[in-house]
Motif scaffolding. Structure first.
Motif, PDB file in Angstrom:
ATOM      1  N   VAL A  48       0.843  -1.197   0.000  1.00  0.00           N
ATOM      2  CA  VAL A  48       0.000   0.000   0.000  1.00  0.00           C
ATOM      3  C   VAL A  48       0.879   1.248   0.000  1.00  0.00           C
ATOM      4  N   ASP A  49       0.600   2.131  -0.943  1.00  0.00           N
ATOM      5  CA  ASP A  49       1.298   3.411  -1.058  1.00  0.00           C
ATOM      6  C   ASP A  49       0.283   4.500  -0.737  1.00  0.00           C
ATOM      7  N   GLY A  50       0.405   5.087   0.429  1.00  0.00           N
ATOM      8  CA  GLY A  50      -0.613   6.038   0.880  1.00  0.00           C
ATOM      9  C   GLY A  50      -1.851   5.262   1.269  1.00  0.00           C
ATOM     10  N   ARG A  51      -2.846   5.329   0.429  1.00  0.00           N
ATOM     11  CA  ARG A  51      -4.085   4.570   0.654  1.00  0.00           C
ATOM     12  C   ARG A  51      -4.486   3.800  -0.597  1.00  0.00           C
ATOM     13  N   GLU A  52      -3.491   3.416  -1.418  1.00  0.00           N
ATOM     14  CA  GLU A  52      -3.833   2.671  -2.627  1.00  0.00           C
ATOM     15  C   GLU A  52      -2.743   1.677  -3.000  1.00  0.00           C
ATOM     16  N   THR A  81      -7.643   1.661  -1.814  1.00  0.00           N
ATOM     17  CA  THR A  81      -8.089   1.496  -3.196  1.00  0.00           C
ATOM     18  C   THR A  81      -7.103   0.586  -3.913  1.00  0.00           C
ATOM     19  N   VAL A  82      -7.617  -0.383  -4.660  1.00  0.00           N
ATOM     20  CA  VAL A  82      -6.778  -1.281  -5.453  1.00  0.00           C
ATOM     21  C   VAL A  82      -7.172  -1.063  -6.904  1.00  0.00           C
ATOM     22  N   LYS A  83      -6.236  -0.504  -7.697  1.00  0.00           N
ATOM     23  CA  LYS A  83      -6.572  -0.116  -9.071  1.00  0.00           C
ATOM     24  C   LYS A  83      -5.388  -0.374  -9.995  1.00  0.00           C
ATOM     25  N   PRO A  84      -5.660  -0.508 -11.304  1.00  0.00           N
ATOM     26  CA  PRO A  84      -4.547  -0.686 -12.245  1.00  0.00           C
ATOM     27  C   PRO A  84      -3.694   0.584 -12.297  1.00  0.00           C
ATOM     28  N   VAL A 143      -6.258 -18.627  -3.637  1.00  0.00           N
ATOM     29  CA  VAL A 143      -4.831 -18.324  -3.507  1.00  0.00           C
ATOM     30  C   VAL A 143      -4.590 -16.838  -3.766  1.00  0.00           C
ATOM     31  N   ALA A 144      -5.221 -16.299  -4.802  1.00  0.00           N
ATOM     32  CA  ALA A 144      -5.045 -14.872  -5.120  1.00  0.00           C
ATOM     33  C   ALA A 144      -5.573 -13.988  -3.993  1.00  0.00           C
ATOM     34  N   ALA A 145      -6.714 -14.346  -3.406  1.00  0.00           N
ATOM     35  CA  ALA A 145      -7.272 -13.562  -2.296  1.00  0.00           C
ATOM     36  C   ALA A 145      -6.335 -13.594  -1.092  1.00  0.00           C
ATOM     37  N   HIS A 146      -5.766 -14.752  -0.808  1.00  0.00           N
ATOM     38  CA  HIS A 146      -4.818 -14.885   0.304  1.00  0.00           C
ATOM     39  C   HIS A 146      -3.599 -13.998   0.061  1.00  0.00           C
ATOM     40  N   GLU A 147      -3.025 -14.074  -1.132  1.00  0.00           N
ATOM     41  CA  GLU A 147      -1.810 -13.310  -1.425  1.00  0.00           C
ATOM     42  C   GLU A 147      -2.072 -11.812  -1.456  1.00  0.00           C
ATOM     43  N   LEU A 148      -3.221 -11.393  -1.962  1.00  0.00           N
ATOM     44  CA  LEU A 148      -3.541  -9.964  -1.931  1.00  0.00           C
ATOM     45  C   LEU A 148      -3.706  -9.505  -0.484  1.00  0.00           C
ATOM     46  N   GLY A 149      -4.171 -10.392   0.389  1.00  0.00           N
ATOM     47  CA  GLY A 149      -4.214 -10.068   1.812  1.00  0.00           C
ATOM     48  C   GLY A 149      -2.834  -9.709   2.347  1.00  0.00           C
ATOM     49  N   HIS A 150      -1.805 -10.455   1.914  1.00  0.00           N
ATOM     50  CA  HIS A 150      -0.436 -10.107   2.319  1.00  0.00           C
ATOM     51  C   HIS A 150      -0.053  -8.728   1.777  1.00  0.00           C
ATOM     52  N   ALA A 151      -0.415  -8.449   0.531  1.00  0.00           N
ATOM     53  CA  ALA A 151      -0.095  -7.143  -0.068  1.00  0.00           C
ATOM     54  C   ALA A 151      -0.770  -6.005   0.696  1.00  0.00           C
ATOM     55  N   LEU A 152      -1.878  -6.323   1.365  1.00  0.00           N
ATOM     56  CA  LEU A 152      -2.581  -5.324   2.172  1.00  0.00           C
ATOM     57  C   LEU A 152      -2.023  -5.233   3.601  1.00  0.00           C
ATOM     58  N   GLY A 153      -1.024  -6.046   3.909  1.00  0.00           N
ATOM     59  CA  GLY A 153      -0.363  -5.938   5.207  1.00  0.00           C
ATOM     60  C   GLY A 153      -0.722  -7.007   6.216  1.00  0.00           C
TER      61      GLY A 153
END
Length: 198
Positions: A48-52, A81-84, A143-153
């Motif tokens: 996360v950079d700031g809030r995205e 926010t998660v965006k391209p 698996v993708a949901a789990h890994e994105l959870g890590h990306a969210l901290g």
């Protein structure tokens, strides 16, 4: 106005200020949730950079990526926010693929890794491709949901932590066995503890 009247007015104003509830969005986040190994959820250990999270895609598993983003930004999960990424922005996270069953990829279906610059969220085709051990959309999505959870901290939650289920359990077999496809109520509570509420 006399001095007694001024003192009374000031006292009444103080009482009124104390009686006004603090808005929910102004409340500070609760303590981060405990994880396996004594770790805690951490904003500093996230993409996360700031809030995205601005992401770039080099993975063949678009459906899994779309699912993971959807479940981590649904309902009350709006603080990040998660965006391209765009032509004028820098990607915080790159979705990638691996294709290995050896070394660091032995029985590893996905992995999030913090890196200098753009972090990597990697899905392992050796297990997730069609015809492979977990080669169905439901597995790729989990698996993708789990890994994105890590990306969210979020770090790995201990099995049965607080008797709650979690998409952040370390053992995929447990997540699969409970048919967990995204953040559970426990994960949502952890999200609000880390990122607050709007």
């Amino acid at each position: 106005m006399r001095m007694d009247d001024l003192a009374l007015a000031a006292a009444l104003a103080a009482v009124l200020l104390l009686a006004v509830p603090v808005p929910v969005h102004a409340a500070s986040a609760a303590a981060p949730h405990q994880c396996e190994g004594g770790e805690v959820d951490s904003r500093g250990r996230s993409s996360v950079d700031g809030r995205e999270i601005a992401w770039d895609d080099e993975s063949k598993f678009d459906d899994a990526r779309k699912h993971a983003i959807k479940v981590w930004t649904a309902g009350t999960l709006k603080q990040v926010t998660v965006k391209p990424d765009g032509a004028t922005s820098y990607a915080d996270l790159e979705w990638r693929d691996a294709n290995s069953v050896t070394g660091q990829w032995t029985d590893v279906y996905g992995k999030w890794a913090a890196r200098h610059g753009t972090d990597h969220l990697t899905l392992n085709r050796a297990y997730l491709d069609d015809g492979k051990r977990y080669g169905k959309a439901e597995h790729r999505r989990r698996v993708a949901a789990h890994e994105l959870g890590h990306a969210l901290g979020f770090c790995h939650k201990a099995y049965g932590y607080g008797t709650h289920h979690s998409v952040m359990w370390a053992d995929y077999g447990l997540i699969e066995g409970k048919r967990i496809n995204g953040p559970t109520s426990h994960d949502i509570t952890a999200y609000h503890a880390l990122w607050g509420r709007s």
